[in-house]
Design a protein around this motif. Structure first.
Motif, mmCIF file in Angstrom:
data_model
loop_
_atom_site.group_PDB
_atom_site.id
_atom_site.type_symbol
_atom_site.label_atom_id
_atom_site.label_comp_id
_atom_site.label_asym_id
_atom_site.label_seq_id
_atom_site.Cartn_x
_atom_site.Cartn_y
_atom_site.Cartn_z
ATOM 1 N N GLN A 1 0.510 -1.356 -0.052
ATOM 2 C CA GLN A 1 -0.169 0.178 0.284
ATOM 3 C C GLN A 1 0.866 0.962 -0.418
ATOM 4 N N GLU A 2 0.657 2.273 -1.333
ATOM 5 C CA GLU A 2 1.466 3.639 -1.086
ATOM 6 C C GLU A 2 0.579 4.318 -1.396
ATOM 7 N N GLY A 3 0.240 5.051 -0.041
ATOM 8 C CA GLY A 3 -0.661 6.278 -0.108
ATOM 9 C C GLY A 3 -1.629 5.308 0.484
ATOM 10 N N ALA A 4 -2.676 6.317 -1.045
ATOM 11 C CA ALA A 4 -3.907 5.667 -0.866
ATOM 12 C C ALA A 4 -4.474 4.633 -2.062
ATOM 13 N N GLN A 5 -3.529 4.104 -2.231
ATOM 14 C CA GLN A 5 -3.243 3.300 -3.639
ATOM 15 C C GLN A 5 -2.742 1.601 -3.349
ATOM 16 N N LEU A 6 -2.810 0.538 -3.986
ATOM 17 C CA LEU A 6 -2.476 -0.671 -3.659
ATOM 18 C C LEU A 6 -1.585 -0.698 -5.137
ATOM 19 N N VAL A 7 -0.367 -1.151 -4.624
ATOM 20 C CA VAL A 7 0.486 -1.451 -5.547
ATOM 21 C C VAL A 7 0.933 -2.694 -5.339
ATOM 22 N N GLY A 8 1.821 -2.858 -6.484
ATOM 23 C CA GLY A 8 1.982 -4.289 -6.313
ATOM 24 C C GLY A 8 2.963 -5.316 -7.251
ATOM 25 N N SER A 9 3.625 -6.487 -7.995
ATOM 26 C CA SER A 9 4.715 -6.387 -8.838
ATOM 27 C C SER A 9 4.418 -8.321 -8.767
ATOM 28 N N ALA A 10 4.942 -8.608 -9.672
ATOM 29 C CA ALA A 10 4.864 -10.209 -9.824
ATOM 30 C C ALA A 10 5.624 -10.367 -10.829
ATOM 31 N N ALA A 11 6.494 -11.818 -9.965
ATOM 32 C CA ALA A 11 8.125 -12.022 -10.221
ATOM 33 C C ALA A 11 8.337 -13.490 -11.087
ATOM 34 N N MET A 12 9.116 -13.561 -12.077
ATOM 35 C CA MET A 12 9.241 -14.732 -12.753
ATOM 36 C C MET A 12 10.198 -14.282 -13.708
ATOM 37 N N LEU A 13 10.703 -15.692 -13.896
ATOM 38 C CA LEU A 13 11.909 -15.693 -14.136
ATOM 39 C C LEU A 13 12.813 -14.880 -14.884
ATOM 40 N N GLN A 14 12.921 -14.328 -13.198
ATOM 41 C CA GLN A 14 14.314 -13.333 -12.941
ATOM 42 C C GLN A 14 13.230 -11.987 -13.066
ATOM 43 N N SER A 15 11.926 -11.899 -14.025
ATOM 44 C CA SER A 15 11.918 -10.142 -14.132
ATOM 45 C C SER A 15 10.622 -9.640 -13.406
ATOM 46 N N SER A 16 10.314 -8.853 -13.351
ATOM 47 C CA SER A 16 9.307 -7.722 -12.231
ATOM 48 C C SER A 16 8.215 -6.873 -12.706
ATOM 49 N N ILE A 17 7.269 -7.629 -12.731
ATOM 50 C CA ILE A 17 6.319 -7.567 -13.378
ATOM 51 C C ILE A 17 5.855 -6.444 -12.765
ATOM 52 N N PRO A 18 5.097 -4.902 -12.877
ATOM 53 C CA PRO A 18 3.861 -4.342 -12.151
ATOM 54 C C PRO A 18 2.808 -4.761 -12.436
ATOM 55 N N LEU A 19 1.795 -4.500 -11.307
ATOM 56 C CA LEU A 19 0.672 -4.963 -11.604
ATOM 57 C C LEU A 19 -0.519 -4.183 -11.788
ATOM 58 N N ALA A 20 -1.451 -3.923 -12.323
ATOM 59 C CA ALA A 20 -2.338 -3.370 -12.736
ATOM 60 C C ALA A 20 -3.604 -2.920 -12.597
ATOM 61 N N ASN A 21 -4.678 -2.239 -11.948
ATOM 62 C CA ASN A 21 -6.156 -2.221 -11.285
ATOM 63 C C ASN A 21 -5.971 -3.024 -10.129
ATOM 64 N N LEU A 22 -5.412 -3.294 -9.389
ATOM 65 C CA LEU A 22 -5.841 -3.763 -8.198
ATOM 66 C C LEU A 22 -6.306 -3.493 -7.590
ATOM 67 N N VAL A 23 -7.420 -4.775 -7.122
ATOM 68 C CA VAL A 23 -8.514 -3.890 -5.564
ATOM 69 C C VAL A 23 -8.848 -4.700 -5.521
ATOM 70 N N PHE A 24 -9.210 -5.143 -3.900
ATOM 71 C CA PHE A 24 -9.560 -5.854 -3.245
ATOM 72 C C PHE A 24 -10.287 -5.424 -2.649
ATOM 73 N N GLU A 25 -11.934 -5.522 -2.417
ATOM 74 C CA GLU A 25 -12.834 -5.071 -1.764
ATOM 75 C C GLU A 25 -13.715 -6.545 -1.209
#
Length: 194
Positions: A51-75
């Motif tokens: 959680q960064e401020g008022a936003q949920l952010v994240g990343s996915a790690a696969m095959l030694q690379s990091s991919i940012p997550l988009a439209n992350l919503v948790f209700e």
């Protein structure tokens, strides 16, 4: 006076209310291991949610690379997130139950879809759990070449004692320390502080 009081109360309640998509968010922060069944076989990737401020952010790690997550919503208890890889976007939807997410993914604009799940990433076993007492082989890389070492260590809590031996010298470690997966000792050997 009553309209101002009611307006102030409404503002306080609005500011104190959880943001949409943030109810129970603390339940999903951290590292997770996601698994999905694909037409080419199962895949695993590590997901990290922050959680960064008022936003949920994240990343996915696969095959030694990091991919940012988009439209992350948790209700609570539902999650929805988009993951783009290899020029394709996948939408994952799932429900949290007993500390585990399960649901389906689908390729946006495509026909690939299937089940996925996500569980908390197990913390790596730290050496303090099992201790570092015992005999260890090590190599010290020096300007004059590699130096093979044998460490005989005894751990008592965060303190470590023992010897470090080589063909050249075997100094005694009177008191060292072990913290955050690092073994440390400050001391002098032949006039040099290590």
């Amino acid at each position: 006076m009553k309209p101002k009081l009611l307006g102030s109360l409404a503002l306080v309640l609005a500011l104190g209310a959880p943001l949409p998509g943030f109810a129970g968010v603390e339940a999903i922060l951290g590292k997770w291991l996601a698994k999905a069944e694909t037409p080419t076989g199962p895949i695993e990737l590590e997901i990290e949610v922050r959680q960064e401020g008022a936003q949920l952010v994240g990343s996915a790690a696969m095959l030694q690379s990091s991919i940012p997550l988009a439209n992350l919503v948790f209700e609570e208890p539902n999650i929805s997130v988009d993951l783009s890889a290899g020029g394709q976007t996948f939408r994952l939807k799932g429900t949290l139950k007993d500390g585990r997410f399960s649901g389906t993914y689908e390729q946006v604009g495509g026909d690939m879809k299937g089940p996925w799940s996500m569980e908390r990433r197990a913390a790596p076993a730290s050496a303090t759990d099992t201790g570092i007492s015992g005999t260890w082989s090590s190599v010290s890389v020096t300007d004059n070449g590699d130096l093979a070492l044998v460490l005989e260590l005894k751990q008592d809590g965060a303190q470590v004692a023992g010897t470090v031996g080589s063909e050249i010298v075997t100094p005694r470690i009177k008191v060292g320390f072990y913290k955050a997966l690092a073994l440390g000792k400050e001391g002098k050997l032949r006039g040099t502080t290590y």
